[in-house]
Design a protein around this motif. Structure first.
Motif, PDB file in Angstrom:
ATOM      1  N   GLY A 299      -7.534  -0.859  13.003  1.00 42.33           N
ATOM      2  CA  GLY A 299      -6.960   0.352  12.427  1.00 42.33           C
ATOM      3  C   GLY A 299      -6.930   0.313  10.913  1.00 42.33           C
ATOM      4  N   SER A 300      -6.516  -0.816  10.338  1.00 45.51           N
ATOM      5  CA  SER A 300      -6.461  -0.936   8.883  1.00 45.51           C
ATOM      6  C   SER A 300      -7.854  -0.856   8.267  1.00 45.51           C
ATOM      7  N   THR A 301      -8.821  -1.521   8.892  1.00 42.70           N
ATOM      8  CA  THR A 301     -10.187  -1.508   8.368  1.00 42.70           C
ATOM      9  C   THR A 301     -10.778  -0.103   8.393  1.00 42.70           C
ATOM     10  N   LEU A 302     -10.568   0.621   9.493  1.00 38.63           N
ATOM     11  CA  LEU A 302     -11.083   1.984   9.587  1.00 38.63           C
ATOM     12  C   LEU A 302     -10.373   2.911   8.614  1.00 38.63           C
ATOM     13  N   ALA A 303      -9.090   2.662   8.340  1.00 38.75           N
ATOM     14  CA  ALA A 303      -8.360   3.492   7.377  1.00 38.75           C
ATOM     15  C   ALA A 303      -8.927   3.339   5.974  1.00 38.75           C
ATOM     16  N   VAL A 304      -9.372   2.126   5.639  1.00 40.23           N
ATOM     17  CA  VAL A 304      -9.876   1.861   4.286  1.00 40.23           C
ATOM     18  C   VAL A 304     -11.085   2.726   3.957  1.00 40.23           C
ATOM     19  N   VAL A 305     -11.933   3.005   4.939  1.00 45.92           N
ATOM     20  CA  VAL A 305     -13.203   3.689   4.665  1.00 45.92           C
ATOM     21  C   VAL A 305     -13.129   5.202   4.832  1.00 45.92           C
ATOM     22  N   GLN A 306     -11.948   5.756   5.137  1.00 48.11           N
ATOM     23  CA  GLN A 306     -11.834   7.195   5.356  1.00 48.11           C
ATOM     24  C   GLN A 306     -11.750   7.955   4.040  1.00 48.11           C
ATOM     25  N   GLN A 307     -12.302   9.173   4.046  1.00 42.36           N
ATOM     26  CA  GLN A 307     -12.171  10.078   2.907  1.00 42.36           C
ATOM     27  C   GLN A 307     -11.105  11.137   3.147  1.00 42.36           C
ATOM     28  N   ASP A 308     -11.004  11.651   4.377  1.00 43.24           N
ATOM     29  CA  ASP A 308      -9.978  12.633   4.699  1.00 43.24           C
ATOM     30  C   ASP A 308      -8.627  11.934   4.770  1.00 43.24           C
ATOM     31  N   VAL A 309      -7.646  12.449   4.032  1.00 43.39           N
ATOM     32  CA  VAL A 309      -6.354  11.774   3.907  1.00 43.39           C
ATOM     33  C   VAL A 309      -5.619  11.720   5.245  1.00 43.39           C
ATOM     34  N   LYS A 310      -5.605  12.825   5.990  1.00 41.42           N
ATOM     35  CA  LYS A 310      -4.909  12.824   7.274  1.00 41.42           C
ATOM     36  C   LYS A 310      -5.570  11.851   8.249  1.00 41.42           C
ATOM     37  N   ARG A 311      -6.883  11.765   8.212  1.00 44.28           N
ATOM     38  CA  ARG A 311      -7.574  10.819   9.094  1.00 44.28           C
ATOM     39  C   ARG A 311      -7.269   9.372   8.686  1.00 44.28           C
ATOM     40  N   MET A 312      -7.159   9.145   7.395  1.00 43.89           N
ATOM     41  CA  MET A 312      -6.772   7.815   6.912  1.00 43.89           C
ATOM     42  C   MET A 312      -5.407   7.420   7.452  1.00 43.89           C
ATOM     43  N   PHE A 313      -4.449   8.334   7.382  1.00 47.19           N
ATOM     44  CA  PHE A 313      -3.109   8.032   7.885  1.00 47.19           C
ATOM     45  C   PHE A 313      -3.109   7.854   9.400  1.00 47.19           C
ATOM     46  N   ALA A 314      -4.011   8.544  10.088  1.00 47.45           N
ATOM     47  CA  ALA A 314      -4.097   8.388  11.549  1.00 47.45           C
ATOM     48  C   ALA A 314      -4.538   6.978  11.916  1.00 47.45           C
ATOM     49  N   TYR A 315      -5.581   6.477  11.252  1.00 45.04           N
ATOM     50  CA  TYR A 315      -6.011   5.109  11.532  1.00 45.04           C
ATOM     51  C   TYR A 315      -4.949   4.103  11.102  1.00 45.04           C
ATOM     52  N   SER A 316      -4.198   4.442  10.069  1.00 48.77           N
ATOM     53  CA  SER A 316      -3.085   3.583   9.677  1.00 48.77           C
ATOM     54  C   SER A 316      -2.066   3.462  10.811  1.00 48.77           C
ATOM     55  N   SER A 419      -0.857 -16.607  14.575  1.00 46.92           N
ATOM     56  CA  SER A 419      -1.843 -15.533  14.463  1.00 46.92           C
ATOM     57  C   SER A 419      -1.178 -14.209  14.083  1.00 46.92           C
ATOM     58  N   ILE A 420       0.034 -13.962  14.591  1.00 46.57           N
ATOM     59  CA  ILE A 420       0.731 -12.720  14.249  1.00 46.57           C
ATOM     60  C   ILE A 420       1.096 -12.715  12.770  1.00 46.57           C
ATOM     61  N   ALA A 421       1.591 -13.836  12.277  1.00 48.40           N
ATOM     62  CA  ALA A 421       1.921 -13.922  10.852  1.00 48.40           C
ATOM     63  C   ALA A 421       0.679 -13.694   9.993  1.00 48.40           C
ATOM     64  N   ALA A 422      -0.461 -14.262  10.424  1.00 48.22           N
ATOM     65  CA  ALA A 422      -1.700 -14.072   9.668  1.00 48.22           C
ATOM     66  C   ALA A 422      -2.149 -12.617   9.700  1.00 48.22           C
ATOM     67  N   VAL A 423      -2.000 -11.988  10.844  1.00 45.36           N
ATOM     68  CA  VAL A 423      -2.399 -10.584  10.971  1.00 45.36           C
ATOM     69  C   VAL A 423      -1.507  -9.694  10.112  1.00 45.36           C
ATOM     70  N   ILE A 424      -0.216 -10.005  10.023  1.00 44.71           N
ATOM     71  CA  ILE A 424       0.681  -9.232   9.168  1.00 44.71           C
ATOM     72  C   ILE A 424       0.216  -9.305   7.720  1.00 44.71           C
ATOM     73  N   PHE A 425      -0.149 -10.507   7.272  1.00 45.15           N
ATOM     74  CA  PHE A 425      -0.629 -10.664   5.901  1.00 45.15           C
ATOM     75  C   PHE A 425      -1.928  -9.892   5.689  1.00 45.15           C
ATOM     76  N   LEU A 426      -2.861 -10.004   6.638  1.00 47.55           N
ATOM     77  CA  LEU A 426      -4.142  -9.311   6.503  1.00 47.55           C
ATOM     78  C   LEU A 426      -3.948  -7.799   6.518  1.00 47.55           C
ATOM     79  N   SER A 427      -3.100  -7.309   7.416  1.00 48.23           N
ATOM     80  CA  SER A 427      -2.883  -5.861   7.489  1.00 48.23           C
ATOM     81  C   SER A 427      -2.220  -5.342   6.215  1.00 48.23           C
ATOM     82  N   THR A 428      -1.332  -6.155   5.617  1.00 44.89           N
ATOM     83  CA  THR A 428      -0.696  -5.746   4.368  1.00 44.89           C
ATOM     84  C   THR A 428      -1.726  -5.605   3.260  1.00 44.89           C
ATOM     85  N   MET A 429      -2.679  -6.538   3.206  1.00 49.76           N
ATOM     86  CA  MET A 429      -3.738  -6.447   2.195  1.00 49.76           C
ATOM     87  C   MET A 429      -4.630  -5.231   2.421  1.00 49.76           C
ATOM     88  N   LEU A 430      -4.965  -4.950   3.677  1.00 48.47           N
ATOM     89  CA  LEU A 430      -5.807  -3.792   3.970  1.00 48.47           C
ATOM     90  C   LEU A 430      -5.045  -2.485   3.711  1.00 48.47           C
TER      91      LEU A 430
END
Length: 534
Positions: A299-316, A419-430
């Motif tokens: 979800g975070s990765t797909l949000a990064v590449v969106q141009q439409d703002v509402k679609r970005m928030f949806a993937y978020s 793994s959950i702690a690592a994912v939290i850090f990665l998602s925060t960066m994305l």
């Protein structure tokens, strides 16, 4: 029978019954829907506040519908405990508050508000129900209400998004119902409390074929809810629904629909099946954590590449709900409290971000990331509120986004699920990556005139140009916003009411204030969590 107990069935019945009133009054009066809905939702919020205060003082409240308590495990109940009371408060305050947007920003019409009340009633019922079969009934009511809300937009995109939601939502509900059937075959009970305290623990202790059936039931229920909560790769309905729903609808469904579904999953997992079943079933914990973790990253990765703002928030949202599911899989009290805090915080933040997107579309004519250039200079209040909500979404303290992630991370470390702690850090960066794109555009990129994407004087939302509209320069965008060849002029600041700005600023402040409420959440939820883990 206490007053709070008497209010429980009314909280569910009143909005569903009142959904017929705007349509009935529409035979004689135009646009009575908003007034009826406002009175109903404000009354629901007041009643919910009273119920929540009673739960805090005296413990959970249970209403047995029709007084039919026998046979045990089959009677229909409504239950208000610390967990469900929080979710119902979120539903009612959000439903009442967002009317400040729809009053001016639309959609309008009596049929729209009938669907609005139907959705609110379904969400409250889903939050309060005490048995797994009626959870399916309210899931269907929520699905119908959400379908009506999405399809209320103009243009074919809204119709397609609504149909996609209807099909996939029906599949999810059907999978859930199959799981309920297996659960009833194994236990002979539907009541969540009876399942959690008697039926399922007995089967876990005895083992045998009933335990296999019980595991199959959980699998179907989990997959059904994974679709409802929009977990990757079952998330495909959500970006289209959020993007193409009317701007006044998206905050409601983004803040509540998947949030209440995630609550229902947590309720079934921890109150019905119980921690012992979840911990002793081979690979179940690993599967739940993996589904959540993959959804966070995808979800975070797909949000990064969106141009439409509402679609970005949806993937978020796909990412944020993945974090909640992963926290459920940690099976610790701290992680569960963090998941609940994150559910509440995400509901507040996403309601605010989608309200901001609607306000900006109306007043500035911007719907893509590039079109947000110069927003801070031209619409400072909208830009400032958006920035606060984005910072909260990233998880920078003090904010609702931080406190939820913090407790989830602590709970994951307690369970040694690194793994959950690592994912939290990665998602925060994305999250920082796509939030920074918007912040950079709003505050550090000057706005430049852009060519109008449509011929002057054309109404692109399927309607006719406004009377008095200057055909040489103005047209309507797909959001119903007046637009010119220059983005400076394309928006219409006068179309944004004071109530819309008060709502937006209030949500932004709430997202910060919730960041200081971690201790209060722990105290509030202690009766529920102690029952689950002891």
């Amino acid at each position: 029978m206490s007053n709070a107990e008497l209010l429980l069935p009314l909280l569910v019945a009143v909005p569903i019954l009142m959904a017929a009133v705007p349509i009935a009054l529409g035979l004689w009066f135009d646009r009575t829907g908003w007034s009826v809905t406002a009175l109903t939702t404000v009354g629901l919020f007041a009643a919910t506040s009273y119920v929540a205060a009673t739960v805090y003082e005296t413990g959970r409240e249970v209403h047995v519908l029709g007084g039919w308590e026998e046979p045990q495990g089959i009677g229909i109940e409504l239950v208000a405990d610390p967990f469900s009371a929080l979710i119902v408060l979120l539903v009612t305050v959000t439903a009442a508050g967002l009317l400040a947007y729809t009053r001016t920003g639309g959609p309008r019409g009596n049929t729209f508000y009938a669907g609005y009340l139907l959705l609110v009633g379904g969400l409250i019922g889903l939050s309060l129900t005490g048995d797994v079969f009626n959870m399916f009934v309210f899931l269907e009511i929520v699905g119908l209400g959400t379908y009506a809300m999405i399809s209320s937009g103009d243009g074919p995109e809204s119709a397609v998004a609504a149909l996609k939601y209807l099909i996939l939502g029906t599949v999810g509900a059907s999978l859930y119902l199959i799981g309920v059937g297996f659960l009833f075959m194994a236990t002979g009970a539907l009541n969540i409390e009876v399942l959690g305290t008697e039926a399922i623990p007995a089967i876990v202790e005895e083992g045998g074929s009933d335990l296999t059936l019980l595991r199959a039931a959980f699998a179907f229920i989990f997959v059904g809810f994974a679709l409802k909560v929009a977990q990757w790769p079952l998330h495909t309905w959500q970006p289209d629904a959020y993007q193409h729903a009317p701007d006044g609808v998206t905050p409601l469904i983004a803040a509540l629909v998947s949030t209440v579904s995630a609550y229902a999953l947590g309720r079934v997992m921890f109150t019905a099946f119980g921690v012992e079943f979840l911990a002793t079933t081979p690979y179940l914990q690993e599967i739940v954590v993996t589904v959540g973790a993959v959804s966070v990253v995808a979800g975070s990765t797909l949000a990064v590449v969106q141009q439409d703002v509402k679609r970005m928030f949806a993937y978020s949202s796909v990412s944020q709900f993945g974090l909640v599911i992963a926290a459920y899989g940690a099976l610790t009290e701290t992680a569960l409290v963090g998941a609940i805090i994150h559910l509440i915080g995400h509901g507040v933040m996403k309601a605010g971000l989608f309200v901001a997107a609607g306000v900006i579309a109306i007043s500035y004519g911007a719907r893509t990331v590039d079109e947000y250039a110069g927003l801070a200079e031209n619409r400072p209040l909208a830009a400032g509120s958006t920035a606060i909500l984005l910072i909260a979404l990233i998880g920078i303290p003090p904010s609702a986004g931080f406190i939820g992630k913090w407790y989830i991370a602590v709970g994951a470390i307690q369970a040694e699920l690194w793994s959950i702690a690592a994912v939290i850090f990665l998602s925060t960066m994305l999250t920082l990556a796509y939030a920074a794109r918007l912040l950079e555009k709003m505050y550090f990129t000057p706005a430049t005139p852009v060519e109008s994407p449509h011929p002057p004087g054309v109404a692109t939302d399927g309607g006719e140009p406004n009377e008095g509209q200057e055909s040489s320069s103005e047209h309507r965008t797909d959001g119903g916003v007046l637009a010119n060849e220059s983005r400076f002029e394309r928006g219409s600041p006068d179309a944004v009411s004071l109530g819309m700005f008060i709502l937006l600023v209030g949500i932004a402040i709430s997202a910060v204030v919730l960041g200081f409420a971690g201790g209060l959440f722990f105290e509030w939820l202690e009766p529920f969590t102690s029952e689950v883990f002891n």
